[in-house]
Motif scaffolding. Structure first.
Motif, PDB file in Angstrom:
ATOM      1  N   MET B  54       3.402   1.983  -0.914  1.00 31.08           N
ATOM      2  CA  MET B  54       4.824   2.332  -0.877  1.00 31.08           C
ATOM      3  C   MET B  54       4.992   3.796  -1.180  1.00 31.08           C
ATOM      4  SD  MET B  54       6.709  -0.914  -2.586  1.00 31.08           S
ATOM      5  CE  MET B  54       8.244  -0.465  -1.786  1.00 31.08           C
ATOM      6  N   GLY B  55       6.202   4.237  -1.051  1.00 29.92           N
ATOM      7  CA  GLY B  55       6.477   5.623  -1.370  1.00 29.92           C
ATOM      8  C   GLY B  55       7.565   6.155  -0.458  1.00 29.92           C
ATOM      9  N   ALA B 222       7.057  -5.396   0.783  1.00 25.28           N
ATOM     10  CA  ALA B 222       5.935  -5.157  -0.122  1.00 25.28           C
ATOM     11  C   ALA B 222       5.669  -6.385  -0.990  1.00 25.28           C
ATOM     12  CB  ALA B 222       6.213  -3.944  -0.987  1.00 25.28           C
ATOM     13  N   ASP B 226      -0.444  -8.528  -2.605  1.00 27.17           N
ATOM     14  CA  ASP B 226      -1.016  -8.963  -3.868  1.00 27.17           C
ATOM     15  C   ASP B 226      -0.869  -7.884  -4.915  1.00 27.17           C
ATOM     16  OD1 ASP B 226      -1.877 -11.390  -2.728  1.00 27.17           O
ATOM     17  OD2 ASP B 226      -3.587 -10.339  -1.835  1.00 27.17           O
ATOM     18  N   ARG B 227      -0.881  -6.643  -4.479  1.00 29.01           N
ATOM     19  CA  ARG B 227      -0.662  -5.553  -5.417  1.00 29.01           C
ATOM     20  C   ARG B 227      -0.155  -4.372  -4.619  1.00 29.01           C
ATOM     21  NH1 ARG B 227      -5.172  -1.968  -5.477  1.00 29.01           N
ATOM     22  NH2 ARG B 227      -6.706  -2.680  -3.959  1.00 29.01           N
ATOM     23  N   GLU B 228       0.299  -3.361  -5.336  1.00 31.01           N
ATOM     24  CA  GLU B 228       0.849  -2.238  -4.589  1.00 31.01           C
ATOM     25  C   GLU B 228       0.364  -0.905  -5.141  1.00 31.01           C
ATOM     26  OE1 GLU B 228       5.055  -1.457  -6.869  1.00 31.01           O
ATOM     27  OE2 GLU B 228       4.830  -1.137  -4.720  1.00 31.01           O
ATOM     28  N   VAL B 230       1.567   3.236  -5.057  1.00 37.20           N
ATOM     29  CA  VAL B 230       2.661   4.131  -4.707  1.00 37.20           C
ATOM     30  C   VAL B 230       2.087   5.495  -4.363  1.00 37.20           C
ATOM     31  CG1 VAL B 230       4.732   5.297  -5.536  1.00 37.20           C
ATOM     32  CG2 VAL B 230       4.283   2.928  -6.170  1.00 37.20           C
ATOM     33  N   ARG B 232       3.053   9.364  -3.885  1.00 40.25           N
ATOM     34  CA  ARG B 232       4.120  10.337  -4.091  1.00 40.25           C
ATOM     35  C   ARG B 232       3.502  11.728  -3.990  1.00 40.25           C
ATOM     36  NH1 ARG B 232       6.364   7.958  -8.985  1.00 40.25           N
ATOM     37  NH2 ARG B 232       7.540   6.322  -7.955  1.00 40.25           N
ATOM     38  N   ARG B 237      -0.998   6.112  -6.695  1.00 38.62           N
ATOM     39  CA  ARG B 237      -0.967   5.610  -8.046  1.00 38.62           C
ATOM     40  C   ARG B 237      -0.985   4.093  -7.983  1.00 38.62           C
ATOM     41  NH1 ARG B 237       2.564   8.059 -12.607  1.00 38.62           N
ATOM     42  NH2 ARG B 237       2.362   6.397 -14.117  1.00 38.62           N
ATOM     43  N   MET B 239      -0.483   0.433  -9.204  1.00 49.27           N
ATOM     44  CA  MET B 239       0.402  -0.250 -10.143  1.00 49.27           C
ATOM     45  C   MET B 239      -0.386  -1.337 -10.849  1.00 49.27           C
ATOM     46  SD  MET B 239       3.547   0.936  -9.873  1.00 49.27           S
ATOM     47  CE  MET B 239       2.770   2.504  -9.933  1.00 49.27           C
ATOM     48  N   GLU B 240      -0.289  -1.333 -12.189  1.00 52.71           N
ATOM     49  CA  GLU B 240      -0.988  -2.386 -12.920  1.00 52.71           C
ATOM     50  C   GLU B 240      -0.221  -3.689 -12.760  1.00 52.71           C
ATOM     51  OE1 GLU B 240      -3.905  -2.293 -14.320  1.00 52.71           O
ATOM     52  OE2 GLU B 240      -4.018  -0.212 -13.599  1.00 52.71           O
ATOM     53  N   VAL B 242       1.559  -6.832 -13.719  1.00 49.63           N
ATOM     54  CA  VAL B 242       2.097  -7.229 -15.017  1.00 49.63           C
ATOM     55  C   VAL B 242       1.739  -8.692 -15.253  1.00 49.63           C
ATOM     56  CG1 VAL B 242       4.158  -7.307 -16.416  1.00 49.63           C
ATOM     57  CG2 VAL B 242       3.978  -5.690 -14.531  1.00 49.63           C
TER      58      VAL B 242
ATOM     59  N   ARG C 119       8.959  -0.867 -12.068  1.00 50.80           N
ATOM     60  CA  ARG C 119       8.789  -1.190 -10.667  1.00 50.80           C
ATOM     61  C   ARG C 119       7.702  -2.251 -10.494  1.00 50.80           C
ATOM     62  NH1 ARG C 119       8.934   1.891  -6.432  1.00 50.80           N
ATOM     63  NH2 ARG C 119       7.149   2.101  -5.190  1.00 50.80           N
ATOM     64  N   LEU C 123       8.301  -5.850  -8.861  1.00 51.42           N
ATOM     65  CA  LEU C 123       7.558  -6.336  -7.710  1.00 51.42           C
ATOM     66  C   LEU C 123       6.846  -7.636  -8.033  1.00 51.42           C
ATOM     67  CD1 LEU C 123       6.149  -3.358  -5.756  1.00 51.42           C
ATOM     68  CD2 LEU C 123       7.131  -5.439  -4.822  1.00 51.42           C
ATOM     69  N   ARG C 127       7.214 -10.899  -5.951  1.00 52.83           N
ATOM     70  CA  ARG C 127       6.077 -11.611  -5.379  1.00 52.83           C
ATOM     71  C   ARG C 127       6.176 -13.097  -5.709  1.00 52.83           C
ATOM     72  NH1 ARG C 127       2.699  -7.549  -7.464  1.00 52.83           N
ATOM     73  NH2 ARG C 127       2.563  -6.035  -5.772  1.00 52.83           N
ATOM     74  N   GLU C 159      13.650   3.770  -6.968  1.00 56.21           N
ATOM     75  CA  GLU C 159      13.047   4.762  -6.076  1.00 56.21           C
ATOM     76  C   GLU C 159      13.899   6.026  -6.045  1.00 56.21           C
ATOM     77  OE1 GLU C 159      10.358   4.961  -4.416  1.00 56.21           O
ATOM     78  OE2 GLU C 159       9.562   2.916  -4.428  1.00 56.21           O
TER      79      GLU C 159
END
Lengths: 765, 243, 174
Positions: B54-55, B222, B226-228, B230, B232, B237, B239-240, B242, C119, C123, C127, C159
């Motif tokens: 993403m971005g 998005a 399964d994960r994303e 970013v 910029r 970067r 994303m951990e 959660v 974010r 997400l 999901r 964003e």
């Protein structure tokens, strides 16, 4: 009206306003139309070239035989050859200070002075002209200006000579005579017609195509205009404005190309003809026609192109399934053309033409027009049923199935060139084979004939002595000749010489002084009445100049003999030994020296010519041994080569158009191509699909062109009553050139494919 | 056909231990003229996972995708696919890699307008010298799977946007690729059609154990990942997730 | 949204008395809902009790409002933890998130981190909803979609905020 103008102006503005791509497109259009315009301008100049030349020729023509009180220029015409090139000129002598000065010269050359044309001057200076220098011992006092020449390559001279006879009958009182109409051989004029139509017609086709580049982009632009509220009529006018701009740019480019190109015309000799730079000026009516025709064509074709495309406000709606092309009306030109040409069969046969040139031209145009009219149908039908094949093949075929019109139009132009070329080549080949096969007069390479005018016996002796000392000369015989008239339109010649000299003319059973013979040749048996001994005949007093009837003479007893060979042309006539001739009432004024030469000696003819050069205008040297083929054949060959070159040049033009179109297509389909390349389709496969896309229509065009061209050739040959022979080598050369062109065009469009398939092609605008 | 490039190994997904990285980009730099598009971006993709990139616009998402797919060559940094560096391959090898191991779905304009939808889907197989009959029957299966068998004989221009994208997905998956690159696959579609395309894409990818690199600026799209990651200003970067 | 954490965050810049705190809060976060005076003191006394703030002297004059409060070490840690923890992804988060971003900017922490953490949480929630949607019936799908669209709106706002952080920073630290 004002509305019209604003719409057109808006179109021009839109064509210019798209930044770099629109400039590129404009440049391509300009180049495409420009090349065509340059060719058209050059063709439009041919009439000027011919008329200018005729005018100059007339202006340079000496006027003789006029009663005049002023000074005159006594002159004798003379020509010589140098290694196959003929050099013409005059030996002149002014009767006083006011004698007329020949055009292009500053004064009348005095005794021992000479003016030569620039081409002759160049030849004399060059190492190639070394042997020739001996023949012009006069002092060179200047070159002849262009006004005195017909073409830049004329080998011409004017030499002052005090020995020129002061004959009032041939004295020049002034220069500048009547324009004489030149009539071309009917066969030749028919060939010229086919040539002009076959070469110029495709040019018009290409001009039409060039105005339609980047159709898809233009349609999108115009759709945007509809969105903001322009009516469909206005959109058409705006599109016309865009097309006009391209046409005008093309006209400008073409004019510049033409003026640059004609600087080099001096150096070009086509068919042994050449022209001055200033001669190559388009005739005004033709120039105006081109200037009007090209923009009109541009507008008309762009409006026709939009006929199938309904421009809607929300994008361009192309009819998803194009209407299947109908055959019947496409056959009309073919049928009409064939029909018209059949009716003219035999019309241009023989030496007299009974046919009408406009009808024949019309038929040719119709038949050639049939090609671009038929091709779209042929391509559509041929491609429509194809299924399967390798992916690159499939890509190309599907593309053609979806939109074969543009491709068919471009190759249509190529096919017209090919068909015209095939027809021309076949006609020429047939004509040439006839010339080659007809048993022409053989030449005796072992002899040179030197004709001496106003020759005293002393002069003849002296000349014979000069010639005999020349390297390579085996024997020299003297033959003096006279002419007489046995009745109305019944002319004969008599040759006087010793027995050795007479034996060169006929097979004599026995010979001693006092004998007379009559040589009867195959030709004379059919055409002349046989002389009878004791017949009263009228002698001519001068057998070379004005033939004034002189005293009567009685033909002596003679033996009929045969010439040494039936295949070589020998003159028929009386052969008289010297003692018989002494009884004649007139003294022969003209003598021939028969020179038997060793053929292996190099340049022997040039040496003989140089040997007789001191007696200037009194001698004519004839030698036929230099020409390998008869002149007509050579002329035909040079015309054939010229036409082949013309066809290839037009083919080149077609190639340029094809390339422009291929580039345009790659540009239009950039995104799908980029995606395919990104998905791992090898560039080679994409390149091959481009090749097929160009090659398939061209192959079909070749088939149609060979068919129509062959048919045209057959019809024309019938018109000329010539044997029907197709020129397969010529067809092979032209087809090969066309195939080669497709490969070259594809190769040249590969870099743009490479650019389009880069990652940048993926960026969405 | 295989000129020193890739032989497909056994799928390394369900094995014990940490899942092996399939495709990895490290410290990529790429500039177009004076403007840098990537400035140290990186991404690793494991077999069978869906990664969203993403971005904001112009952040370098697409450039990252193009570099990872071997369409662009980065100025600096490495891209490895199964431990082979892409920059060490020739153009032909990379083309073959893209044709056999990767699949592509773009926002629009990817189908060849002249070919029918069926032929479009069969095209990558045909380029891999699969016989026409077989290629077309496999293509037909895929069209069925993506619920667009009714447009098989139509040209792309005659289909709706959603149908066209599904055909594109079918084309991307027909070769059984290990990685599918999808660049804004729903960008030109409405929500409903977009959802459907995403569902079909992700489901089909999971079923064939293909990884998906999904470039999008839409969170709802998005969310199929399964994960994303970013991107910029040219930097990426992770994303951990959660817990 | 957590008034306690917000007040703590405001105190990070230096000790203030209660009235100042209310004014600072209203100025930055209370456009549509200004704090009640009593709310401030209740919160402050809770923070005082938990050892997150301490009294930092009394100004001359009388009345409880003259009392100044300062953040303690425990208070700073608490703010830090709060900023680092994503809010539970649910609709209408803007106020809290905005406060977090502003406070991060005010205190010189990374606002990007705050947004990125949020974010990821959003997400993850989306999901989850997407998965649930795939297996659920139509009613489930519609409910999930509703939540998804709201979360998406939040994410879009995140964003946008992330893209405008520079602008925001100059505005809040002015």
């Amino acid at each position: 009206m004002k509305q019209w103008f604003t719409d057109l102006a808006l179109g021009v503005r839109l064509a210019l306003g798209g930044g770099r791509t629109s400039w590129v497109r404009l440049a391509l259009t300009g180049a495409g139309i420009g090349i065509g315009v340059a060719v058209l301008l050059a063709s439009a100049s041919v009439t000027t070239v011919l008329s200018e030349r005729d005018e100059r020729q007339a202006a340079n023509a000496p006027v003789t035989g006029e009663q005049t009180s002023g000074d005159v220029l006594y002159s004798t015409f003379w020509f010589t050859e140098y290694r196959g090139e003929s050099i013409t000129g005059r030996f002149v002598k002014g009767s006083g200070p006011d004698a007329p000065v020949p055009p292009g010269m500053s004064k009348v050359p005095g005794d021992g002075e000479v003016f030569v044309s620039p081409a002759l001057a160049k030849l004399l200076e060059s190492p190639e002209g070394e042997l020739l220098r001996e023949r012009f011992p006069q002092q060179l006092i200047g070159t002849i200006d262009d006004v005195g020449l017909n073409t830049p390559h004329d080998l011409l001279f004017y030499a002052g000579d005090a020995t020129v006879p002061e004959d009032d009958g041939t004295a020049i009182s002034r220069f500048g005579g009547q324009l004489t109409e030149r009539a071309l051989d009917p066969v030749l004029s028919l060939l010229v017609m086919v040539g002009v139509v076959a070469l110029l017609f495709p040019v018009l086709v290409f001009v039409g195509i060039s105005t339609r580049l980047a159709g898809a982009e233009r349609d999108r632009r115009l759709a945007a205009l509809r969105l903001v509220g322009a009516g469909s009529q206005r959109v058409r006018r705006i599109a016309a404005g865009e097309a006009l701009l391209g046409a005008f740019v093309g006209l400008a480019v073409g004019t510049v190309l033409f003026f640059i190109g004609r600087q080099f015309v001096d150096d070009i000799q086509v068919l042994g003809l050449s022209a001055f730079v200033s001669d190559l000026t388009p005739s005004l009516p033709f120039a105006v026609m081109i200037a009007v025709l090209v923009p009109v064509m541009a507008v008309v074709t762009s409006v026709i192109a939009m006929r199938r495309t309904v421009i809607e406000p929300l994008g361009v709606v192309r009819r998803a399934k194009p209407v299947r092309r109908v055959l019947w009306w496409r056959l009309v030109p073919l049928v009409v053309g064939v029909g018209v040409l059949i009716t003219q069969a035999g019309a241009f046969g023989g030496s007299q033409s009974r046919g009408s040139a406009p009808i024949v031209i019309g038929g040719i145009v119709m038949l050639l027009l049939a090609i671009p009219v038929l091709l779209p149908w042929v391509v559509e039908r041929a491609v429509g049923r194809v299924r399967g094949g390798a992916p690159s093949w499939q890509l190309a075929i599907r593309r053609l199935q979806l939109e074969s019109g543009t491709a068919a139009r471009v190759v249509g132009g190529v096919a017209v060139v090919l068909a015209g070329g095939i027809a021309l080549q076949s006609v020429m080949a047939s004509a040439q084979s006839e010339v080659m096969d007809s048993p022409g007069p053989e030449v005796d390479r072992g002899r040179i004939t030197i004709n001496l005018r106003e020759s005293t016996p002393e002069l003849v002796e002296q000349t014979a002595g000069l010639v005999a000392r020349t390297a390579g000369v085996a024997e020299v015989h003297t033959l003096r000749n006279l002419g007489f008239k046995a009745g109305e339109d019944d002319y004969h010649s008599a040759f006087v010489g010793n027995c050795e000299a007479l034996r060169t003319q006929a097979v004599l059973p026995s010979c001693q002084d006092g004998d007379s013979f009559y040589v009867e040749t195959a030709f004379s048996r059919g055409h002349r009445s046989l002389l009878k001994a004791g017949q009263r005949v009228t002698m001519f007093e001068d057998s070379t100049g004005d033939q004034r009837e002189g005293p009567q003479w009685t033909v002596p007893e003679f033996t009929v003999v045969k010439p040494p060979s039936e295949s070589i042309n020998f003159q028929s006539g009386l052969l008289l030994t010297p003692s018989v001739a002494r009884a004649m009432p007139v003294e022969p004024e003209s003598s021939n020296l028969l020179v038997l030469i060793d053929q292996d000696e190099r340049d022997v003819a040039e040496h003989v010519r140089n040997a007789v050069a001191p007696i200037t205008w009194r001698s004519y040297v004839s030698y036929f041994g230099e020409a390998d083929v008869s002149q007509r054949v050579e002329q035909f060959q040079s015309i054939r080569q010229g036409l082949l070159a013309g066809s290839l040049i037009t083919l080149l033009l077609a190639g340029a158009s094809l390339l422009v179109l291929a580039l345009e297509q790659v540009r239009e389909r950039r995104r799908p191509l980029a995606v395919l390349a990104a998905s791992g389709v090898p560039r080679g496969a994409l390149g091959r699909s481009l090749l097929w896309q160009n090659a398939v229509p061209l192959l079909l065009a070749l088939v149609v062109a060979v068919g129509v061209g062959g048919a045209l050739a057959v019809l024309l040959l019938r018109i000329m009553s010539q044997p029907i022979v197709l020129d397969w080598p010529g067809i092979a050369v032209l087809s090969g050139a066309a195939a080669f062109m497709v490969v070259v065009v594809t190769v040249l469009s590969l870099p743009s494919l490479r650019r389009a398939t880069g990652a940048l092609g993926l960026r969405s605008e | 056909m295989n000129d020193g490039g890739f032989t497909r190994g056994p799928g390394p997904v369900d094995g014990p231990g940490p899942v092996k990285v399939l495709l990895e980009a490290v410290d990529l730099h790429k500039a177009f003229g004076p403007t840098p598009a990537l400035d140290g971006a990186g991404l690793s993709v494991r077999a069978g996972e869906v990664v969203a990139v993403m971005g904001p616009s112009g952040s370098g998402k697409s450039t990252l995708l193009h570099c990872m797919a071997g369409i662009l060559t980065p100025d600096k940094g490495t891209v490895r696919y199964r431990d082979v560096e892409l920059s060490a391959m020739g153009d032909g090898q990379r083309s073959e890699l893209r044709r056999t191991e990767f699949g592509f779905v773009f926002q629009f304009g990817q189908l060849v307008p002249e070919l029918s939808c069926l032929e479009n889907v069969a095209l990558p197989l045909r380029l891999g010298s699969v016989k026409r009959k077989e290629a077309e029957s496999r293509a037909r299966e895929w069209l069925e799977r993506l619920e667009v068998s009714d447009v098989a004989d139509k040209r792309p221009g005659e289909t709706s946007g959603g149908q066209g994208q599904r055909v594109a997905v079918a084309r991307a998956l027909v070769t059984g690729p290990r990685v599918v690159f999808a660049d804004e696959p729903t960008g030109a579609l409405d929500s409903l059609n977009g959802e459907r395309v995403m569902q079909l894409l992700v489901t089909a990818a999971k079923e064939t154990n293909a990884a998906v690199v999904l470039v999008t600026h839409e969170p709802r799209v998005a969310a199929y990942s399964d994960r994303e990651v970013v991107v910029r200003d040219g930097r990426s970067r992770e994303m951990e997730p959660v817990t | 949204m957590s008034i306690g954490h917000t007040l703590l965050g405001l105190l990070e810049k230096g000790p203030r008395h209660g009235y100042d705190l209310k004014r600072a809060y209203d100025e930055r976060f209370g456009q549509d809902r200004p704090l009640h005076y009593g709310q401030v003191y209740t919160t402050l006394s809770r923070l005082l009790r938990n050892g997150l703030v301490e009294e930092a002297g009394v100004e001359a004059g009388d009345g409880p409002e003259r009392k100044r409060y300062a953040i303690t070490g425990a208070g700073v840690t608490d703010v830090e933890h709060w900023l680092g923890t994503p809010e539970k992804p649910e609709p209408y988060l803007q106020n809290t998130l905005y406060a977090k971003v502003v406070l991060a900017l005010l205190s010189g922490r990374s606002a990007d981190d705050v947004l990125d953490v949020q974010r990821a949480a959003h997400l993850a929630a989306m999901r989850e909803l997407t998965k649930r949607k795939a297996s659920g019936d139509l009613a489930d799908q519609l409910i999930c979609d509703h939540a998804l669209f709201h979360l998406e709106a939040d994410l879009r706002w995140l964003e946008l905020t992330a893209a405008r952080l520079g602008q925001l920073k100059t505005a809040v630290t002015r």
